[in-house]
Motif scaffolding. Structure first.
Motif, mmCIF file in Angstrom:
data_model
loop_
_atom_site.group_PDB
_atom_site.id
_atom_site.type_symbol
_atom_site.label_atom_id
_atom_site.label_comp_id
_atom_site.label_asym_id
_atom_site.label_seq_id
_atom_site.Cartn_x
_atom_site.Cartn_y
_atom_site.Cartn_z
ATOM 1 N N PRO A 25 0.809 -1.226 0.000
ATOM 2 C CA PRO A 25 0.000 0.000 0.000
ATOM 3 C C PRO A 25 0.842 1.275 0.000
ATOM 4 N N THR A 26 1.951 1.271 0.738
ATOM 5 C CA THR A 26 2.826 2.447 0.780
ATOM 6 C C THR A 26 3.414 2.732 -0.596
ATOM 7 N N SER A 27 3.838 1.686 -1.299
ATOM 8 C CA SER A 27 4.413 1.852 -2.636
ATOM 9 C C SER A 27 3.375 2.357 -3.626
ATOM 10 N N ILE A 28 2.158 1.830 -3.541
ATOM 11 C CA ILE A 28 1.091 2.271 -4.447
ATOM 12 C C ILE A 28 0.823 3.761 -4.261
ATOM 13 N N ALA A 29 0.678 4.192 -3.004
ATOM 14 C CA ALA A 29 0.411 5.607 -2.721
ATOM 15 C C ALA A 29 1.543 6.495 -3.218
ATOM 16 N N MET A 30 2.772 6.076 -2.989
ATOM 17 C CA MET A 30 3.922 6.871 -3.418
ATOM 18 C C MET A 30 3.973 6.992 -4.944
ATOM 19 N N GLN A 31 3.806 5.870 -5.632
ATOM 20 C CA GLN A 31 3.896 5.884 -7.090
ATOM 21 C C GLN A 31 2.736 6.662 -7.712
ATOM 22 N N PHE A 32 1.565 6.607 -7.089
ATOM 23 C CA PHE A 32 0.446 7.405 -7.604
ATOM 24 C C PHE A 32 0.742 8.893 -7.449
ATOM 25 N N SER A 33 1.290 9.286 -6.322
ATOM 26 C CA SER A 33 1.614 10.703 -6.092
ATOM 27 C C SER A 33 2.649 11.194 -7.106
ATOM 28 N N ILE A 34 3.623 10.353 -7.419
ATOM 29 C CA ILE A 34 4.628 10.709 -8.432
ATOM 30 C C ILE A 34 3.964 10.898 -9.798
ATOM 31 N N ALA A 35 3.061 9.978 -10.151
ATOM 32 C CA ALA A 35 2.366 10.071 -11.440
ATOM 33 C C ALA A 35 1.483 11.311 -11.494
ATOM 34 N N ALA A 36 0.842 11.657 -10.377
ATOM 35 C CA ALA A 36 -0.024 12.840 -10.334
ATOM 36 C C ALA A 36 0.790 14.114 -10.539
ATOM 37 N N ARG A 37 1.935 14.204 -9.874
ATOM 38 C CA ARG A 37 2.784 15.387 -10.027
ATOM 39 C C ARG A 37 3.270 15.532 -11.465
ATOM 40 N N ALA A 38 3.539 14.410 -12.113
ATOM 41 C CA ALA A 38 3.982 14.455 -13.517
ATOM 42 C C ALA A 38 2.891 15.032 -14.416
ATOM 43 N N GLU A 39 1.629 14.892 -14.008
ATOM 44 C CA GLU A 39 0.506 15.444 -14.771
ATOM 45 C C GLU A 39 0.078 16.812 -14.249
ATOM 46 N N ARG A 40 0.904 17.404 -13.375
ATOM 47 C CA ARG A 40 0.663 18.731 -12.794
ATOM 48 C C ARG A 40 -0.585 18.778 -11.915
ATOM 49 N N TYR A 41 -0.839 17.685 -11.219
ATOM 50 C CA TYR A 41 -1.888 17.635 -10.207
ATOM 51 C C TYR A 41 -1.237 17.555 -8.826
ATOM 52 N N SER A 42 -1.870 18.159 -7.856
ATOM 53 C CA SER A 42 -1.423 17.997 -6.476
ATOM 54 C C SER A 42 -2.291 16.935 -5.808
ATOM 55 N N VAL A 43 -1.767 16.355 -4.741
ATOM 56 C CA VAL A 43 -2.460 15.268 -4.046
ATOM 57 C C VAL A 43 -2.620 15.623 -2.570
ATOM 58 N N GLU A 44 -3.860 15.532 -2.097
ATOM 59 C CA GLU A 44 -4.153 15.688 -0.669
ATOM 60 C C GLU A 44 -4.397 14.301 -0.099
ATOM 61 N N SER A 45 -3.532 13.853 0.809
ATOM 62 C CA SER A 45 -3.626 12.498 1.348
ATOM 63 C C SER A 45 -4.248 12.496 2.740
ATOM 64 N N VAL A 46 -5.086 11.497 2.973
ATOM 65 C CA VAL A 46 -5.663 11.254 4.289
ATOM 66 C C VAL A 46 -5.482 9.778 4.602
ATOM 67 N N SER A 47 -4.897 9.474 5.753
ATOM 68 C CA SER A 47 -4.707 8.080 6.168
ATOM 69 C C SER A 47 -5.783 7.693 7.168
ATOM 70 N N ILE A 48 -6.304 6.475 7.014
ATOM 71 C CA ILE A 48 -7.347 5.991 7.926
ATOM 72 C C ILE A 48 -6.981 4.599 8.415
ATOM 73 N N PRO A 49 -7.435 4.209 9.614
ATOM 74 C CA PRO A 49 -7.229 2.831 10.084
ATOM 75 C C PRO A 49 -7.902 1.847 9.129
ATOM 76 N N GLY A 50 -7.320 0.671 9.002
ATOM 77 C CA GLY A 50 -7.732 -0.333 8.025
ATOM 78 C C GLY A 50 -9.208 -0.491 7.750
ATOM 79 N N GLY A 51 -10.004 -0.934 8.712
ATOM 80 C CA GLY A 51 -11.414 -1.231 8.463
ATOM 81 C C GLY A 51 -12.362 -0.276 9.133
ATOM 82 N N ASN A 52 -11.952 0.952 9.379
ATOM 83 C CA ASN A 52 -12.751 1.918 10.126
ATOM 84 C C ASN A 52 -13.685 2.677 9.181
ATOM 85 N N ALA A 53 -14.978 2.297 9.198
ATOM 86 C CA ALA A 53 -15.950 2.888 8.276
ATOM 87 C C ALA A 53 -16.188 4.364 8.566
ATOM 88 N N SER A 54 -16.301 4.742 9.834
ATOM 89 C CA SER A 54 -16.559 6.142 10.168
ATOM 90 C C SER A 54 -15.372 7.021 9.774
#
Length: 337
Positions: free
Chosen positions: A82-111
């Motif tokens: 999961p860490t690698s996926i998030a990092m690589q997506f952020s790199i791809a987004a920056r290459a397309e001149r998009y910024s990324v706002e990240s929010v981390s949540i506990p695994g199965g926490n619906a609320s």
């Protein structure tokens, strides 16, 4: 007139007037969108250069009603995948001149998932991307009225235009098949958490490969992706002649290798071990670990391309075939002795 406009800060409407087009056309050129004729694009670019126009993010958002910002929901874990996926997506987004706002949540926490979505929507993101490690979270987010595209990275046998994934199922089958072809007749599986989509797909692949070869199938032993859980499971694992172990990720495999060594069992002489992920350390373990490699960089790029299509041309989003994995054979596997 041109000098007057240049004396103050030029805006998008000045560019449109000078180029003889609408401000929407200027916006399409600025955002590198399709459906702009080359001659028109050249005229707009010439006007931009002549006026020395440089749009601010706020002005661009006002005209396009977009912020060029993507909301990314990630699990609050340090697992390699999961860490690698998030990092690589952020790199791809920056290459397309998009910024990324990240929010981390506990695994199965619906609320927490609902709160994360609400927080991102308040920031007027153009799309929401979620890295899924628990199937319940995806269902919760899908049930919300987002008003923007939702793209998910999740392993699933079901296909969807807004899902990108690795082929965990075939990766698991290749791992089990490798052990079968070496001559192992009993292949134990140390699985990930029961509600983790990756774990479920790897179990499905392992089980189907064993069924295809009419081999004995034990119930999988569930860990939590950590080396500690691999060590705990390995300490009490029933190892018999001809046994091999397919482990759901490399971190758990590291714990297993340690437990087997403490029990006086040699890898691969007494038992073969295969992991999953091909973490950077996998080739430097003792023995070097046979594992299944995933191309996280390509997955990140695919996720970003999916977002771009969903934002710009939502009716053009199509289903994608899961990305292939690759078995990397090292010294932790050999024919049973």
């Amino acid at each position: 007139m041109t000098d007057e406009r240049s004396a103050r800060s030029a805006n998008i409407f000045d560019v449109a007037r000078l180029a003889g087009v609408s401000h929407q056309t200027v916006s399409r050129v600025l955002n590198d969108m399709p459906n702009v004729r080359p001659a028109t694009r050249a005229r707009v670019e010439q006007a931009i250069a002549q006026l020395r126009y440089s749009p601010s993010p706020a002005a661009r958002a006002l005209v396009t009603r977009r912020t060029r910002t993507i909301g990314l929901i990630t699990p609050a874990v340090s697992d390699y995948g999961p860490t690698s996926i998030a990092m690589q997506f952020s790199i791809a987004a920056r290459a397309e001149r998009y910024s990324v706002e990240s929010v981390s949540i506990p695994g199965g926490n619906a609320s927490a998932a609902r709160s994360a979505v609400e927080e991102l929507l308040r920031q007027r993101v153009d799309a929401v991307v979620i890295v899924v490690v628990d199937s319940t979270v995806l269902e919760v987010v899908r049930g919300l009225q987002l008003g923007v595209p939702l793209v998910a990275s999740v392993s699933s046998p079901r296909r969807s235009p807004f899902i990108v994934s690795m082929d965990q199922y075939r990766g698991a089958r290749s791992a089990a098949r490798h052990l079968v072809e070496l001559g192992h007749t009993r292949i134990v599986h140390l699985a990930g958490p029961a509600h983790a989509p990756d774990a479920m797909e790897r179990i499905r692949g392992w089980r189907d490969e064993l069924v295809a070869h009419r081999l004995e199938i034990d119930e999988p032993h569930h860990g939590d992706w950590s080396a500690a859980s691999g060590h705990r499971l390995g300490s009490g694992l029933d190892i018999r002649a001809g046994s091999a172990v397919f482990v759901a990720n490399d971190s758990m495999a590291i714990g297993l290798l340690s437990a087997l060594r403490e029990r006086g069992l040699r890898v691969p002489d007494d038992v073969s071990v295969v992991g999953f992920d091909d973490i950077p350390e996998a080739g430097y373990l003792y023995p070097p670990l046979t594992t299944v490699r995933q191309d996280f960089a390509t997955l990140g790029e695919l996720m970003m391309q999916k977002v771009l299509i969903a934002v710009e041309e939502p009716d053009s989003v199509t289903e994608d075939t899961p990305l292939p994995t690759h078995l990397v054979v090292r010294q932790s596997t050999s024919p049973p002795r």
